[in-house]
Design an enzyme around this catalytic site. Structure first.
Site, PDB file in Angstrom:
ATOM      1  N   ASN A 145       7.551  -0.501  -3.053  1.00 40.84           N
ATOM      2  CA  ASN A 145       8.245  -1.443  -2.161  1.00 40.84           C
ATOM      3  C   ASN A 145       7.782  -1.203  -0.730  1.00 40.84           C
ATOM      4  O   ASN A 145       7.312  -0.118  -0.386  1.00 40.84           O
ATOM      5  CB  ASN A 145       9.758  -1.220  -2.250  1.00 40.84           C
TER       6      ASN A 145
ATOM      7  N   HIS B 254       9.234  -1.424   3.207  1.00 44.41           N
ATOM      8  CA  HIS B 254      10.503  -1.492   3.930  1.00 44.41           C
ATOM      9  C   HIS B 254      10.227  -1.417   5.429  1.00 44.41           C
ATOM     10  O   HIS B 254       9.498  -0.528   5.871  1.00 44.41           O
ATOM     11  CB  HIS B 254      11.408  -0.339   3.489  1.00 44.41           C
TER      12      HIS B 254
ATOM     13  N   SER C 190       7.350   1.356   6.129  1.00 44.87           N
ATOM     14  CA  SER C 190       7.093   2.393   5.126  1.00 44.87           C
ATOM     15  C   SER C 190       6.806   1.735   3.781  1.00 44.87           C
ATOM     16  O   SER C 190       7.442   0.744   3.427  1.00 44.87           O
ATOM     17  CB  SER C 190       8.325   3.284   4.935  1.00 44.87           C
TER      18      SER C 190
ATOM     19  N   ASP D  76      15.824   2.391  -1.249  1.00 44.22           N
ATOM     20  CA  ASP D  76      14.892   2.825  -0.184  1.00 44.22           C
ATOM     21  C   ASP D  76      14.774   4.349  -0.076  1.00 44.22           C
ATOM     22  O   ASP D  76      14.630   4.902   1.017  1.00 44.22           O
ATOM     23  CB  ASP D  76      15.323   2.261   1.184  1.00 44.22           C
TER      24      ASP D  76
HETATM   25  C1  GRF Z   1       8.950  -7.846   5.148  1.00 44.03           C
HETATM   26  O1  GRF Z   1       9.393  -7.619   6.447  1.00 44.03           O
HETATM   27  C2  GRF Z   1       9.169  -6.630   4.297  1.00 44.03           C
HETATM   28  O2  GRF Z   1       9.076  -5.441   4.999  1.00 44.03           O
HETATM   29  C3  GRF Z   1      10.569  -6.824   3.816  1.00 44.03           C
HETATM   30  O3  GRF Z   1      10.665  -8.213   3.607  1.00 44.03           O
HETATM   31  C4  GRF Z   1       9.768  -8.896   4.434  1.00 44.03           C
HETATM   32  C5  GRF Z   1       8.926  -9.796   3.582  1.00 44.03           C
HETATM   33  O4  GRF Z   1       8.167 -10.711   4.322  1.00 44.03           O
HETATM   34  N1  GRF Z   1      10.822  -5.999   2.646  1.00 44.03           N
HETATM   35  P1  GRF Z   1       7.093 -11.647   3.569  1.00 44.03           P
HETATM   36  O5  GRF Z   1       7.837 -12.480   2.573  1.00 44.03           O
HETATM   37  O6  GRF Z   1       6.108 -10.734   2.920  1.00 44.03           O
HETATM   38  O7  GRF Z   1       6.466 -12.454   4.629  1.00 44.03           O
END
Ligand code: GRF
Length: 321
Positions: free
Chosen positions: A109, A111, A138, A147
């Site tokens: 994932n 984050h 991260s 997370d």
């Molecule tokens: C990103 O900011 C990611 O860190 C978070 O969700 C957002 C996804 O954005 N988990 P996208 O759909 O990839 O543009």
């Protein structure tokens, strides 16, 4: 080069990370390919991009479904597409513990904070409110706790004067697009990297009491007991005798057990050339989502079968607690 790892990407929204991952996978020498883009929202923008790029898609709204049923449907779609890994890219669903556990080591994932700071939501505002000099991003392994899995890579992003959550989020996004494909690629490569696998086995083998390393026929091996009279309990085997496996050889309980395991789980075990005849079982290391606890259990079992009593007593005593 080994076959490319097969990745399913889960998203809920615009999918800019998915796009970064997808285009990176099309660079020469990429270690993975994207076999599916799946969403819990049939309207997610990211799906349309995947379609345009000729990637298979799957959409199933979570509305009216239990969390467990929805997870199961998404997981099934990933498996049906042949995915060995799930990469979450803005997937706004909390997964059931069972689902996270079943993909452990094979689900990543991203984050938008410097974990362990600010798990959960509103990460940018929280970093600004705390007066932090940097926000960031991260990439981590997914475990049942939110997370909280092992962090595989991070990138800092400076917080400027007068920064708003939106302006910071926008720059963090650039960092995400650089970091995520790189970390995914490196993580998938390390599973086929003999040096990485050897280091992990070495660490586990030498953690056992009275064990030491000694080379045998050009391969690293580990013995239990004294330098003088110790006995081998494991050998590292890197694609020996034409085998495609990188493996650790351990003592099976019997030849019958060895054959049963190889027959029942050929993806996990094999009978090594030469060594197999004397009861050494090959535990395959270069496979997706290898469970290192399982490797540790085999090493311990094999160690037990040759270790001096004085050493096994130590472990028995430790295990009582
Ligand atoms: C990103 O900011 C990611 O860190 C978070 O969700 C957002 C996804 O954005 N988990 P996208 O759909 O990839 O543009």
């Amino acid at each position: 080069m080994a076959d490319k790892a097969k990745v399913a990407i889960f998203l809920s929204g615009r999918g800019s990370n998915m796009a970064a991952l997808l285009y990176a996978s099309r660079l020469p020498d990429a270690a993975y390919e994207v076999v599916l883009v799946a969403a819990n929202d049939p309207e997610a923008e990211g799906l349309a991009l995947a379609v345009a790029e000729g990637v298979a898609t799957f959409a199933r709204s979570h509305k009216g479904m239990t969390r467990a049923d929805h997870d199961a449907a998404m997981g099934r779609a990933a498996r049906d597409a042949g995915a060995d890994y799930i990469v979450l890219a803005g997937y706004m669903r909390i997964l059931t513990d069972a689902f996270a556990a079943s993909w452990e080591g094979r689900m990543l994932n991203i984050h938008p904070s410097l974990l362990p700071k600010y798990p959960g939501l509103d990460t940018h505002q929280r970093a600004i409110d705390a007066g932090d000099s940097h926000g960031g991003v991260s990439v981590h392994l997914v475990t049942p706790e939110l997370d909280a899995g092992e962090v595989l890579g991070q990138m800092q992003v400076a917080i400027r004067k007068g920064e708003t959550a939106d302006s910071l989020a926008e720059r963090v996004r650039y960092a995400e697009h650089q970091l995520y494909p790189r970390v995914v690629n490196d993580y998938l490569c390390r599973e086929n990297d003999p040096a990485f696998l050897l280091e992990k086995v070495r660490e586990l083998a030498l953690a056992l009491p009275q064990s030491h390393e000694r080379e045998s026929h050009g391969s690293p091996g580990w013995r239990a007991g004294s330098e003088k009279s110790g006995k081998y309990f494991a050998y590292f085997n890197d694609q020996h005798h034409g085998s495609e496996h990188i493996a650790v050889l351990v003592k099976a309980g019997s030849i019958d057990e060895l054959f049963d395991l190889v027959e029942a789980q050929p993806q996990a075990y094999f009978k090594p050339a030469y060594y197999g005849a004397s009861g050494w079982l090959g535990v395959i290391l270069n496979r997706p989502g290898l469970d290192w606890d399982h490797v540790a259990d085999w090493l311990k079992r094999s160690w037990r079968s040759v270790a001096p009593k004085s050493a096994t007593k130590l472990i028995d005593a430790a295990e009582q607690f």
